[in-house]
Design a protein around this motif. Structure first.
Motif, PDB file in Angstrom:
ATOM      1  N   ARG A  17       1.213  -0.887   0.031  1.00 27.17           N
ATOM      2  CA  ARG A  17      -0.157  -0.035  -0.396  1.00 27.17           C
ATOM      3  C   ARG A  17       0.601   1.424   0.188  1.00 27.17           C
ATOM      4  O   ARG A  17       0.708   2.192  -0.677  1.00 27.17           O
ATOM      5  N   ALA A  18       1.932   1.102   0.631  1.00 25.82           N
ATOM      6  CA  ALA A  18       3.046   2.007   0.994  1.00 25.82           C
ATOM      7  C   ALA A  18       3.744   2.443  -0.480  1.00 25.82           C
ATOM      8  O   ALA A  18       3.882   4.173  -0.329  1.00 25.82           O
ATOM      9  N   HIS A  19       4.013   1.493  -0.846  1.00 25.55           N
ATOM     10  CA  HIS A  19       4.417   1.730  -2.114  1.00 25.55           C
ATOM     11  C   HIS A  19       3.684   1.846  -3.202  1.00 25.55           C
ATOM     12  O   HIS A  19       4.478   2.918  -4.036  1.00 25.55           O
ATOM     13  N   ALA A  20       2.479   1.241  -3.228  1.00 28.50           N
ATOM     14  CA  ALA A  20       1.692   2.246  -4.759  1.00 28.50           C
ATOM     15  C   ALA A  20       1.823   3.410  -4.451  1.00 28.50           C
ATOM     16  O   ALA A  20       0.898   4.434  -5.009  1.00 28.50           O
ATOM     17  N   ARG A  21       1.236   4.082  -2.989  1.00 28.03           N
ATOM     18  CA  ARG A  21       0.608   4.731  -2.914  1.00 28.03           C
ATOM     19  C   ARG A  21       2.205   6.772  -3.013  1.00 28.03           C
ATOM     20  O   ARG A  21       2.082   7.244  -4.078  1.00 28.03           O
ATOM     21  N   GLU A  25       2.226   9.054  -6.240  1.00 23.68           N
ATOM     22  CA  GLU A  25       2.675  10.253  -5.787  1.00 23.68           C
ATOM     23  C   GLU A  25       3.584  11.036  -6.518  1.00 23.68           C
ATOM     24  O   GLU A  25       3.784  12.357  -7.129  1.00 23.68           O
ATOM     25  N   LYS A  26       4.153  10.631  -7.160  1.00 25.28           N
ATOM     26  CA  LYS A  26       5.264  10.055  -8.156  1.00 25.28           C
ATOM     27  C   LYS A  26       4.692  10.884  -9.445  1.00 25.28           C
ATOM     28  O   LYS A  26       5.784  12.104 -10.404  1.00 25.28           O
ATOM     29  N   ASN A  36      -7.639  13.592  -7.739  1.00 28.55           N
ATOM     30  CA  ASN A  36      -7.967  12.083  -6.508  1.00 28.55           C
ATOM     31  C   ASN A  36      -7.233  11.212  -7.210  1.00 28.55           C
ATOM     32  O   ASN A  36      -7.126  11.124  -8.798  1.00 28.55           O
ATOM     33  N   ALA A  37      -6.803  10.233  -6.834  1.00 26.69           N
ATOM     34  CA  ALA A  37      -6.754   8.652  -7.724  1.00 26.69           C
ATOM     35  C   ALA A  37      -7.206   7.704  -7.053  1.00 26.69           C
ATOM     36  O   ALA A  37      -7.068   7.480  -5.800  1.00 26.69           O
ATOM     37  N   LEU A  54      -6.518   8.006 -12.630  1.00 28.55           N
ATOM     38  CA  LEU A  54      -6.389   9.293 -12.076  1.00 28.55           C
ATOM     39  C   LEU A  54      -6.979  10.353 -12.294  1.00 28.55           C
ATOM     40  O   LEU A  54      -7.294  10.283 -14.449  1.00 28.55           O
ATOM     41  N   HIS A  55      -7.698  11.343 -11.266  1.00 29.41           N
ATOM     42  CA  HIS A  55      -8.376  12.466 -12.334  1.00 29.41           C
ATOM     43  C   HIS A  55      -8.047  14.105 -12.499  1.00 29.41           C
ATOM     44  O   HIS A  55      -7.747  14.252 -11.070  1.00 29.41           O
ATOM     45  N   ALA A  56      -7.994  14.563 -13.473  1.00 31.74           N
ATOM     46  CA  ALA A  56      -7.240  16.000 -13.304  1.00 31.74           C
ATOM     47  C   ALA A  56      -8.609  16.937 -13.585  1.00 31.74           C
ATOM     48  O   ALA A  56      -9.651  16.363 -14.173  1.00 31.74           O
TER      49      ALA A  56
END
Length: 109
Positions: A17-21, A25-26, A36-37, A54-56
């Motif tokens: 989870r931390a790796h995916a986040r 983010e990068k 939001n993602a 990924l929403h822009a």
């Protein structure tokens, strides 16, 4: 930016989870003002799947999906696909506005 991680029909550990986040983010820095993602981890017929949305602004949604033997390799493939989409969007210049055509002046006949 809001960030959501979902696991369907599978369980993922906190490290993943931390790796995916961290990876999302990068990559999201390449988008203009990401809102939001959503990261979805799935397991189907022995294959691990990952999907990122990924929403822009202005209704732009970037979606990347992959199925691999394990979740980490699927996550790497999805990040590469999402990065390619964002870089392609950044490279292609958008016209700011259409140029007005100059009226043709016809000489005396």
């Amino acid at each position: 930016m809001r960030f959501t991680i979902t696991a369907r029909h599978t369980e993922i550990d906190d490290d993943l989870r931390a790796h995916a986040r961290e990876l999302v983010e990068k990559v999201s820095k390449l988008a203009r003002r990401p809102q939001n993602a959503q990261v979805t981890f799935t397991e189907d017929a022995g294959l691990a799947g990952v999907e990122i949305e990924l929403h822009a602004p202005r209704g732009r949604v970037y979606v990347a999906k992959a199925q691999e033997a394990d979740h980490r390799s699927a996550l790497d493939v999805v990040i590469a696909r999402l990065k390619r989409q964002l870089l392609d969007e950044k490279k292609s210049p958008r016209p700011r506005r259409a140029r007005r055509s100059q009226p043709k002046v016809s000489g005396p006949r």
